[in-house]
Write a protein that holds these residues in place. Structure first.
Motif, mmCIF file in Angstrom:
data_model
loop_
_atom_site.group_PDB
_atom_site.id
_atom_site.type_symbol
_atom_site.label_atom_id
_atom_site.label_comp_id
_atom_site.label_asym_id
_atom_site.label_seq_id
_atom_site.Cartn_x
_atom_site.Cartn_y
_atom_site.Cartn_z
ATOM 1 N N GLN A 169 0.827 -1.201 0.000
ATOM 2 C CA GLN A 169 0.000 0.000 0.000
ATOM 3 C C GLN A 169 0.866 1.257 0.000
ATOM 4 O OE1 GLN A 169 -2.507 -0.565 3.409
ATOM 5 N NE2 GLN A 169 -4.038 -1.736 2.286
ATOM 6 N N VAL A 170 1.922 1.246 0.792
ATOM 7 C CA VAL A 170 2.822 2.403 0.851
ATOM 8 C C VAL A 170 3.513 2.600 -0.495
ATOM 9 C CG1 VAL A 170 4.953 3.285 1.886
ATOM 10 C CG2 VAL A 170 3.169 2.313 3.343
ATOM 11 N N GLN A 171 3.913 1.501 -1.124
ATOM 12 C CA GLN A 171 4.598 1.594 -2.412
ATOM 13 C C GLN A 171 3.693 2.144 -3.506
ATOM 14 O OE1 GLN A 171 6.038 -2.426 -2.885
ATOM 15 N NE2 GLN A 171 8.033 -1.896 -2.033
ATOM 16 N N GLN A 172 2.416 2.056 -3.337
ATOM 17 C CA GLN A 172 1.478 2.540 -4.342
ATOM 18 C C GLN A 172 1.181 4.036 -4.209
ATOM 19 O OE1 GLN A 172 -1.910 -0.068 -4.067
ATOM 20 N NE2 GLN A 172 -0.786 -1.812 -4.878
ATOM 21 N N VAL A 173 1.591 4.666 -3.135
ATOM 22 C CA VAL A 173 1.359 6.097 -2.930
ATOM 23 C C VAL A 173 2.191 6.877 -3.963
ATOM 24 C CG1 VAL A 173 1.618 8.004 -1.307
ATOM 25 C CG2 VAL A 173 0.828 5.779 -0.490
ATOM 26 N N GLN A 174 1.585 7.868 -4.602
ATOM 27 C CA GLN A 174 2.223 8.627 -5.681
ATOM 28 C C GLN A 174 3.542 9.268 -5.239
ATOM 29 O OE1 GLN A 174 1.241 8.658 -8.818
ATOM 30 N NE2 GLN A 174 2.812 10.071 -9.510
ATOM 31 N N GLN A 175 3.572 9.865 -4.066
ATOM 32 C CA GLN A 175 4.800 10.521 -3.595
ATOM 33 C C GLN A 175 5.916 9.515 -3.401
ATOM 34 O OE1 GLN A 175 3.089 12.469 -0.161
ATOM 35 N NE2 GLN A 175 3.329 14.471 -1.132
ATOM 36 N N VAL A 176 5.587 8.345 -2.899
ATOM 37 C CA VAL A 176 6.587 7.296 -2.706
ATOM 38 C C VAL A 176 7.140 6.869 -4.064
ATOM 39 C CG1 VAL A 176 6.974 4.936 -1.890
ATOM 40 C CG2 VAL A 176 5.583 6.515 -0.528
ATOM 41 N N GLN A 177 6.271 6.744 -5.038
ATOM 42 C CA GLN A 177 6.713 6.356 -6.377
ATOM 43 C C GLN A 177 7.631 7.417 -6.977
ATOM 44 O OE1 GLN A 177 3.100 5.581 -8.525
ATOM 45 N NE2 GLN A 177 2.747 3.615 -7.510
ATOM 46 N N ARG A 228 10.990 7.229 -5.206
ATOM 47 C CA ARG A 228 11.682 6.027 -5.675
ATOM 48 C C ARG A 228 12.286 6.256 -7.065
ATOM 49 N NH1 ARG A 228 9.048 0.004 -6.382
ATOM 50 N NH2 ARG A 228 10.976 -1.022 -6.979
ATOM 51 N N ALA A 229 11.524 6.869 -7.955
ATOM 52 C CA ALA A 229 12.029 7.155 -9.304
ATOM 53 C C ALA A 229 13.225 8.105 -9.244
ATOM 54 C CB ALA A 229 10.922 7.742 -10.166
ATOM 55 N N GLY A 230 13.149 9.099 -8.359
ATOM 56 C CA GLY A 230 14.270 10.033 -8.206
ATOM 57 C C GLY A 230 15.517 9.348 -7.689
ATOM 58 N N ILE A 231 15.337 8.459 -6.741
ATOM 59 C CA ILE A 231 16.479 7.715 -6.194
ATOM 60 C C ILE A 231 17.097 6.820 -7.258
ATOM 61 C CG2 ILE A 231 17.110 5.876 -4.569
ATOM 62 C CD1 ILE A 231 15.071 7.162 -2.618
ATOM 63 N N GLU A 232 16.243 6.133 -8.016
ATOM 64 C CA GLU A 232 16.758 5.267 -9.080
ATOM 65 C C GLU A 232 17.516 6.063 -10.136
ATOM 66 O OE1 GLU A 232 13.399 3.019 -10.483
ATOM 67 O OE2 GLU A 232 13.405 1.715 -8.723
#
Length: 77
Positions: free
Chosen positions: A9-17, A20-24
């Motif tokens: 559920q946390v991974q599906q939150v837009q801000q988390v995504q 994550r994309a920024g870190i990658e």
């Protein structure tokens, strides 16, 4: 099982995504920079292996000692 669902559920939150994309993206860029900076060492090692020159594998590439010296004097000054 409940913890797995919470993580999903946390991974599906837009801000988390977005984070994550920024870190990658940052990891990818750092990997490219590191690869470019380390390539002379890799080339030198591979040449030493081909030549069977064990001593050469332990020596820094030409100019590396000067770069390290400059960095150390800049840091202390």
């Amino acid at each position: 099982m409940q913890q797995v669902q919470q993580v999903q559920q946390v991974q599906q939150v837009q801000q988390v995504q977005q984070v994550r994309a920024g870190i990658e993206a940052a990891e990818t860029e750092l990997g490219r920079e590191s690869c470019a900076r380390l390539q002379p060492f890799q080339d030198r090692y591979e040449q030493a292996v081909r030549d069977g020159d064990a001593a050469r594998r332990l020596v820094s590439p030409p100019g590396r000692a000067a770069v390290l010296w400059l960095k150390s004097t800049a840091a202390s000054g």
